[in-house]
Every structure is written in structure tokens, then in C-alpha cells.
Design a protein around this motif. Sequence first.
Motif, mmCIF file in Angstrom:
data_model
loop_
_atom_site.group_PDB
_atom_site.id
_atom_site.type_symbol
_atom_site.label_atom_id
_atom_site.label_comp_id
_atom_site.label_asym_id
_atom_site.label_seq_id
_atom_site.Cartn_x
_atom_site.Cartn_y
_atom_site.Cartn_z
ATOM 1 N N LEU A 342 -41.629 -50.035 32.305
ATOM 2 C CA LEU A 342 -42.131 -48.803 32.912
ATOM 3 C C LEU A 342 -41.431 -47.584 32.330
ATOM 4 N N SER A 343 -40.118 -47.664 32.164
ATOM 5 C CA SER A 343 -39.391 -46.524 31.601
ATOM 6 C C SER A 343 -39.853 -46.229 30.184
ATOM 7 N N ALA A 344 -40.199 -47.276 29.424
ATOM 8 C CA ALA A 344 -40.717 -47.059 28.073
ATOM 9 C C ALA A 344 -42.077 -46.353 28.115
ATOM 10 N N MET A 345 -42.943 -46.765 29.051
ATOM 11 C CA MET A 345 -44.237 -46.091 29.223
ATOM 12 C C MET A 345 -44.034 -44.604 29.545
ATOM 13 N N LEU A 346 -43.101 -44.331 30.454
ATOM 14 C CA LEU A 346 -42.866 -42.960 30.884
ATOM 15 C C LEU A 346 -42.338 -42.115 29.740
ATOM 16 N N ARG A 347 -41.457 -42.667 28.935
ATOM 17 C CA ARG A 347 -40.916 -41.905 27.806
ATOM 18 C C ARG A 347 -42.016 -41.603 26.790
ATOM 19 N N ARG A 348 -42.853 -42.571 26.536
ATOM 20 C CA ARG A 348 -43.927 -42.343 25.577
ATOM 21 C C ARG A 348 -44.880 -41.248 26.053
ATOM 22 N N SER A 349 -45.076 -41.167 27.356
ATOM 23 C CA SER A 349 -46.015 -40.186 27.911
ATOM 24 C C SER A 349 -45.383 -38.829 28.163
ATOM 25 N N GLY A 350 -44.052 -38.777 28.124
ATOM 26 C CA GLY A 350 -43.360 -37.527 28.434
ATOM 27 C C GLY A 350 -43.243 -37.237 29.911
ATOM 28 N N LEU A 351 -43.540 -38.215 30.755
ATOM 29 C CA LEU A 351 -43.374 -38.060 32.214
ATOM 30 C C LEU A 351 -42.028 -38.644 32.606
ATOM 31 N N LEU A 352 -41.045 -37.792 32.840
ATOM 32 C CA LEU A 352 -39.696 -38.253 33.127
ATOM 33 C C LEU A 352 -39.186 -37.631 34.415
ATOM 34 N N ALA A 353 -38.294 -38.338 35.079
ATOM 35 C CA ALA A 353 -37.699 -37.831 36.321
ATOM 36 C C ALA A 353 -37.054 -36.471 36.106
ATOM 37 N N CYS A 360 -38.656 -37.238 45.462
ATOM 38 C CA CYS A 360 -38.017 -38.539 45.332
ATOM 39 C C CYS A 360 -37.804 -38.943 43.874
ATOM 40 N N GLY A 361 -38.806 -38.711 43.035
ATOM 41 C CA GLY A 361 -38.656 -39.068 41.635
ATOM 42 C C GLY A 361 -37.544 -38.286 40.971
ATOM 43 N N LYS A 362 -37.417 -37.001 41.278
ATOM 44 C CA LYS A 362 -36.350 -36.171 40.721
ATOM 45 C C LYS A 362 -34.991 -36.668 41.194
ATOM 46 N N CYS A 363 -34.872 -36.965 42.485
ATOM 47 C CA CYS A 363 -33.613 -37.482 43.035
ATOM 48 C C CYS A 363 -33.280 -38.837 42.404
ATOM 49 N N GLY A 364 -34.231 -39.761 42.465
ATOM 50 C CA GLY A 364 -34.086 -41.056 41.816
ATOM 51 C C GLY A 364 -33.137 -42.024 42.469
ATOM 52 N N ALA A 365 -32.556 -41.670 43.630
ATOM 53 C CA ALA A 365 -31.472 -42.479 44.181
ATOM 54 C C ALA A 365 -31.931 -43.820 44.753
ATOM 55 N N CYS A 366 -33.218 -43.971 45.047
ATOM 56 C CA CYS A 366 -33.702 -45.212 45.648
ATOM 57 C C CYS A 366 -34.132 -46.247 44.614
ATOM 58 N N SER A 367 -33.923 -45.958 43.334
ATOM 59 C CA SER A 367 -34.338 -46.865 42.273
ATOM 60 C C SER A 367 -33.439 -46.649 41.065
ATOM 61 N N ALA A 368 -33.351 -47.657 40.212
ATOM 62 C CA ALA A 368 -32.639 -47.508 38.942
ATOM 63 C C ALA A 368 -33.527 -46.926 37.852
ATOM 64 N N LEU A 369 -34.762 -46.539 38.169
ATOM 65 C CA LEU A 369 -35.715 -46.122 37.153
ATOM 66 C C LEU A 369 -35.189 -44.988 36.285
ATOM 67 N N SER A 370 -34.626 -43.948 36.900
ATOM 68 C CA SER A 370 -34.150 -42.820 36.093
ATOM 69 C C SER A 370 -32.983 -43.227 35.209
ATOM 70 N N SER A 371 -32.198 -44.221 35.626
ATOM 71 C CA SER A 371 -31.116 -44.720 34.767
ATOM 72 C C SER A 371 -31.681 -45.405 33.533
ATOM 73 N N TYR A 372 -32.757 -46.159 33.715
ATOM 74 C CA TYR A 372 -33.428 -46.761 32.557
ATOM 75 C C TYR A 372 -33.957 -45.676 31.625
ATOM 76 N N GLU A 373 -34.512 -44.615 32.199
ATOM 77 C CA GLU A 373 -35.040 -43.530 31.380
ATOM 78 C C GLU A 373 -33.926 -42.884 30.567
ATOM 79 N N ARG A 374 -32.779 -42.615 31.201
ATOM 80 C CA ARG A 374 -31.672 -41.983 30.493
ATOM 81 C C ARG A 374 -31.125 -42.884 29.393
ATOM 82 N N ARG A 375 -31.051 -44.151 29.690
ATOM 83 C CA ARG A 375 -30.542 -45.081 28.680
ATOM 84 C C ARG A 375 -31.452 -45.110 27.461
ATOM 85 N N ALA A 376 -32.763 -45.107 27.714
ATOM 86 C CA ALA A 376 -33.712 -45.150 26.603
ATOM 87 C C ALA A 376 -33.600 -43.911 25.730
#
Length: 378
Positions: A342-353, A360-376
Motif C-alpha cells: 500500500l505504501s508503494a502504491m501511495l508513493r507512486r500516486s503522490g498521495l502521502l500522509a 487521522c491520516g496526517k496524524c498516522g498514530a493508529c497505523s504504521a502506514l506513514s512509517s512505511y511511507e517514510r522508509r520508502a
Amino acid sequence: MIPTPTTATTRTPRTEHLINELQSFGVRLADPKAGVESRRGGAGPSDHKAITIDDTTVMVPVHTAPAADSPYVAEAPDAAGRSRILRDGVALASASFPKRPRFYDLRTADGVPYWQVAQLHGRDVLATTVLQTCVRYQSRTKTCQFCAIGQSLAAGRTIARKTPAQLAEVAKAAVELDGVTHMVMTTGTPPGKDRGAAILVESAVAIRAAVDLPIQAQCEPPDTDDWFPRMRDAGIDTLGMHLEAVTDPVRRRIMPGKAQVPLSRYFDAFAAAVPVFGRGQVSTYILAGLGDAPADVLAVSERLIALGVYPFVVPFVPISGTPLENHPAPGADVMDSILRPLSAMLRRSGLLASGIKAGCGKCGACSALSSYERRAAA
């Protein structure tokens, strides 16, 4: 075996694995009073406490049944507020707890404690449920099986209806005293076809008149798309319309009342809302682990991303006192199988936290998703 974590500048997949593990297993607290009070009950994921691990603040279950038996322990913080996450006596990560906000000690002009009107989520997010009742909640044949919106109200931890004046007063204080940077307003679904949009609009108007604070509003899709420009014009920056489950069989089983609003209406509403708020400024909350296969979550997420909607996928956490209190949380490997692609899909589309204005998406605290995005991006 979970390895010793790296710092934020050398983030690895195993860092995200640790966050997934903590959100699946929960954590036992050596000092339950450390930092901001944990959240019990409420309209969304609950029974959590905010913990900052390295530079990332995450919401970790502390009051759930799995948390009581979790292999993870958070040490009591030292005088400087530093703590560590331990497993089997081995320190895995440095940690700290956000401090109790100063605005919690105040009361509104009509005598209500500020913390009953809105609460600090994560590290710098003000969150409130404007209407702490729901037309679906009183009937077990209609209620969302994971929801505890009535628990905090019954326990006296909140009030049933937050007025626009109360919300404006608390929001202004939270910004000035505690540096809150954005706000989430959700609501139980009231009777009527607007499904809460009207009370969110009047609340946003009052808040934005008092303080310049980006706001996310969350509700079910209203009956007509005319509500979207009205919400934007009221000062709402981002909109959340939450699917929670993504396939019809799971929706009918887990949230029979909400499933009466079909997926087709959600997708029509997403398509209409994105041009109003902008790509990435419309989002949906998806709870992994309710029964949808990871492949289904990813397929729906791909469809959402194509529309410009940010799919915020979080692990389901069972809340005590709900019909799903004994339903297991998804394991770390399940979350990794979703969040990594999912994080790879989001990066390709330019939709990032990082590009979301509020919510909630901006905060990101309820999921590791934004951490995956930053790592990528590293």
C-alpha cells in the motif's frame, strides 16, 4: 526474534514490524499514569495510549485483553520523561509519553471540563466526537460491532453534544496552550439524511472564527453531494468518510446498519468530494482484521487511490465491552502484507500522509502506514 531498533535516520522494515507488533499485542505499562491519560471507549479505535517511539508517536492498546498478556512492557519514565520498550527484559526501543496537556485543567464558560469536550490524540491532534450518540448504536441489529461510542458517555468521560461555542473555546486554548496543529471532528450518525454533515458545518464555522486550525470532519456520506462545498466553505480542510470494511459480506456482518449505505454511494461520494477538497484531502479509514482478505483491502485501496482518496489502513483493535471484544487483532505479518504494498502504491500516486492538511491520516498514530511511507522515501 525482534531486533534492536534503529534510529529514525536509519529506519528499516523491522522498525515498522515493531510498531505493528505493539499495535497487535498492546503493551503493559509499568506506570499506567505516565503521560496523557489513556482513552477508554469512544467512537473509534480506543483503549489506547499515545507512546512516542524514537520520533514516531503511535497509539498502542493498553486496556484490551491482549494487552494484559502482552510480551511488551513500557518502563516507568525517568525524571526526564524517557522510557524504554522491553520484551523478555530486552530493551527494543526508546520511548516517551506525551505530557498531559494544559488545556485539560480548564472549564468552558458554561462549566464543562475541557477534556470532556475534546481530547489530545497522538502528539498534537485535538479530537472530538461532536455528537456522542448514534442512530444505530442502541440496536444490536444495526450497530457497528466494534464501536464503543456510548461507553465514554455512560462513564461520564464526555458529554452527549458539544456545542459550537464549546468546541471553539477548547480549540483556541489547545492551540495557544499546547501547540495543537490540527483537529479531528467526528460524529455519531444522527437521524436525517445529512448523516451528521450539518452539525459538522456549524461546528467548523465557530471554530474557524475563533482560531486558525486545520480541521478534518468525519461522517457517513450525506444524502447529496451539495454538502461537500458547504463543508469546505465552513472551514473544513479534509473529509473522512470511513468504510471500515471493504467487502459486502463483512460489512453486513460487522456493521449491519451502516452497510445499508451501499459501497456504491461511498464511491460516488468520494468521486464528488475529491474535486472539492483536493487529491489526498479525502480519506477513508479501513480496519484490517475484520474479515476482509488483504488482497481485498489492497484492491479497494488501489481503486480509492485512483480517485485521489487516501486509504488509511489500521489494525483492528478489540475494545472491551463491545461484541468484538474477543475478536483477535491482525498479526504484524498480516499488517506488513498490506502496508508494504500500500505504501508503494501511495508513493507512486503522490498521495502521502505528509501532504494531508488535517486528520487521522496526517496524524498516522493508529497505523504504521506513514512509517512505511517514510522508509520508502529514505
